[in-house]
Design an enzyme around this catalytic site. Structure first.
Site, PDB file in Angstrom:
ATOM      1  N   CYS A  21       3.071  12.533   6.405  1.00 43.85           N
ATOM      2  CA  CYS A  21       4.333  11.936   6.632  1.00 43.85           C
ATOM      3  C   CYS A  21       5.598  12.293   7.350  1.00 43.85           C
ATOM      4  CB  CYS A  21       5.104  12.749   4.957  1.00 43.85           C
ATOM      5  SG  CYS A  21       3.943  11.724   3.694  1.00 43.85           S
ATOM      6  N   LYS A  24       6.097   9.101   9.434  1.00 42.98           N
ATOM      7  CA  LYS A  24       7.147   7.386   9.011  1.00 42.98           C
ATOM      8  C   LYS A  24       8.526   6.874   9.758  1.00 42.98           C
ATOM      9  CE  LYS A  24       8.305   8.795   4.090  1.00 42.98           C
ATOM     10  NZ  LYS A  24       9.387   9.801   3.025  1.00 42.98           N
ATOM     11  N   ASP A  53      16.068   5.785  -5.139  1.00 42.33           N
ATOM     12  CA  ASP A  53      14.808   6.655  -5.941  1.00 42.33           C
ATOM     13  C   ASP A  53      13.433   6.998  -4.789  1.00 42.33           C
ATOM     14  OD1 ASP A  53      14.028   8.519  -7.908  1.00 42.33           O
ATOM     15  OD2 ASP A  53      16.077   8.437  -9.007  1.00 42.33           O
ATOM     16  N   ASP A  54      12.345   7.317  -6.172  1.00 44.53           N
ATOM     17  CA  ASP A  54      11.702   7.141  -5.097  1.00 44.53           C
ATOM     18  C   ASP A  54      10.116   6.541  -5.368  1.00 44.53           C
ATOM     19  OD1 ASP A  54      11.676  10.058  -3.872  1.00 44.53           O
ATOM     20  OD2 ASP A  54      11.720  10.860  -6.575  1.00 44.53           O
ATOM     21  N   ASP A  71       1.677   4.450  -0.204  1.00 46.02           N
ATOM     22  CA  ASP A  71       2.115   5.654   0.796  1.00 46.02           C
ATOM     23  C   ASP A  71       0.947   5.245   1.254  1.00 46.02           C
ATOM     24  OD1 ASP A  71       3.448   7.247   1.849  1.00 46.02           O
ATOM     25  OD2 ASP A  71       4.811   8.364   0.222  1.00 46.02           O
ATOM     26  N   ASP A  94       4.816   9.946  -6.283  1.00 44.19           N
ATOM     27  CA  ASP A  94       6.213   9.146  -7.013  1.00 44.19           C
ATOM     28  C   ASP A  94       6.559   9.053  -8.260  1.00 44.19           C
ATOM     29  OD1 ASP A  94       7.897   9.697  -4.389  1.00 44.19           O
ATOM     30  OD2 ASP A  94       7.264   8.392  -3.734  1.00 44.19           O
ATOM     31  N   GLY A 141      -8.629  -3.402  -4.072  1.00 44.63           N
ATOM     32  CA  GLY A 141      -7.885  -2.524  -2.814  1.00 44.63           C
ATOM     33  C   GLY A 141      -8.042  -3.818  -1.119  1.00 44.63           C
ATOM     34  N   HIS A 142      -7.450  -2.949   0.643  1.00 40.09           N
ATOM     35  CA  HIS A 142      -7.307  -3.967   0.854  1.00 40.09           C
ATOM     36  C   HIS A 142      -7.207  -3.295   2.494  1.00 40.09           C
ATOM     37  CE1 HIS A 142      -6.256  -7.561   3.564  1.00 40.09           C
ATOM     38  NE2 HIS A 142      -5.559  -6.727   4.399  1.00 40.09           N
ATOM     39  N   ASP A 229      10.093  13.497  -5.581  1.00 34.70           N
ATOM     40  CA  ASP A 229       9.425  15.130  -5.002  1.00 34.70           C
ATOM     41  C   ASP A 229       9.743  14.855  -2.964  1.00 34.70           C
ATOM     42  OD1 ASP A 229       9.078  12.166  -4.142  1.00 34.70           O
ATOM     43  OD2 ASP A 229       6.479  12.437  -3.919  1.00 34.70           O
TER      44      ASP A 229
END
Ligand code: CO
Ligand code: CO
Length: 357
Positions: A21, A24, A53-54, A71, A94, A141-142, A229
């Site tokens: 994180c 970011k 908000d999350d 994320d 989240d 997924g990708h 969080d």
């Protein structure tokens, strides 16, 4: 567990500039990019793009809403299986911060396809094992072939719209519980640039791979007023968002903050992340200090957390009981770290106070 994974020739953390994180996009830069775009909405959007908000919450009917969040990030540890676990735990967070139940997830992968594919297999297995722990399933997924490794998930959860735990309802007089110790940014930097003891490393991994599931269920059970969080914006950034959204002031007792073992060494070695400066800039005009400011400890407030804990605002009469419930269900570092105050003529709403006395 050992941080220098000898089975893999490639040290994943050496392939990246900034990890987890801490990587970011800076908040001021992001808001510059988002500015002026007309994000459309409709009456089913219960929590949307405008809020701080999350996760996004979308109403299906009066009893059911979907929580959507995503994320992904670059490796924070050298072991691919553990990296997969951390990324999945973080992506789920989240949903838990809003009091929801994850139901399914999509993998998001960037991986150089000429690299050893067993690394990718390990990352995906780590993520899957974490999802299995929640009862949710991975349904697709990708992936892209680029020179960096990225992994994460887009997660969907469910919630009754009446039970959403947002960050905008912290009430004056509430106590604040933090469920995990702070300092993952420092310690991830220690892994990358220095070394942790095995005990410090194991504590760090245990924290980052620990789901916020039990803590979330507990705060729903005790009917907490607000929750978020603590992730990339650090304790300062996410608590400022809660204070602003709720129109209150949050005051933290610095001596009561749970801090991971090894953080003091990292501070001595000046191993804070790039997020230290951006999170300071982000929160600067909303922070006050009481007592003698210790500039070394101050770095902890701005440390971006990878897969951090929940910050819960709960009525004072339920706080001790909720804390015990959370600790007894495995979040051993959970602590009451502060309280919610009402703003006055000297302290504007949205202020956070760090009390060093
Ligand atoms: Co969050
Ligand atoms: Co997040």
């Amino acid at each position: 567990m050992n941080q220098n994974n000898t089975d893999n020739k490639v040290r994943l953390t050496q392939l990246v500039k900034s990890a987890g994180c801490a990587a970011k996009i800076f908040p001021d830069i992001l808001s510059e990019a988002l500015k002026g775009i007309n994000w459309t909405t409709n009456e089913n959007v219960l929590v949307g793009f405008d809020g701080k908000d999350d996760a996004g919450v979308y109403k299906i009917n009066n009893d059911l809403a979907l929580i959507h969040t995503t994320d992904f990030f670059t490796p924070v540890v050298d072991d691919p299986y553990i990296f997969g676990q951390i990324a999945a735990t973080n992506a789920l967070s989240d949903v838990y911060a809003m009091g929801g139940t994850p139901i399914n997830a999509l993998n998001i992968v960037a991986f150089p396809q000429t690299e050893d594919l067993s690394i990718l297999k390990e990352i995906l297995t780590g993520g899957l094992d974490k999802l299995n722990e929640t009862g949710a399933v991975v349904i697709g997924g990708h992936s892209v072939d680029i020179p960096v490794i990225l992994y994460g998930m887009a997660v969907t959860g469910t919630i009754n719209p009446k039970n959403i735990k947002a960050n905008d309802n912290a009430q004056q007089g509430d106590l604040l519980i933090l469920t995990k110790a702070l300092g993952t940014g420092f310690l991830n930097n220690m892994i990358k640039f220095d070394k942790l003891s095995n005990e410090q490393y194991n504590n760090l991994i245990a924290s980052m791979t620990r789901l916020n599931k039990n803590a979330s269920q507990a705060m729903v059970k005790y009917n907490a007023n607000a929750c978020t969080d603590i992730t990339g914006f650090g304790l300062a950034g996410h608590s400022m968002q809660m204070a602003k959204a709720s129109g209150v002031v949050l005051k933290f007792k610095v001596n009561d903050l749970p801090i991971l073992n090894g953080v003091q060494t990292a501070i001595e070695k000046k191993l804070w992340t790039r997020g230290d400066k951006s999170n300071r800039d982000y929160t600067r005009s909303n922070i006050k200090y009481l007592g003698n400011l210790d500039e070394r400890t101050e770095h902890i407030f701005f440390d971006p957390q990878t897969s951090g804990g929940l910050l819960i605002s709960v009525p004072v009469e339920k706080a001790e009981e909720l804390l015990l419930d959370i600790q007894n269900n495995g979040d051993v570092n959970a602590r009451i770290i502060g309280e919610v105050l009402s703003p006055d003529e000297n302290i504007k709403p949205g202020t956070i106070i760090f009390d060093f006395t």
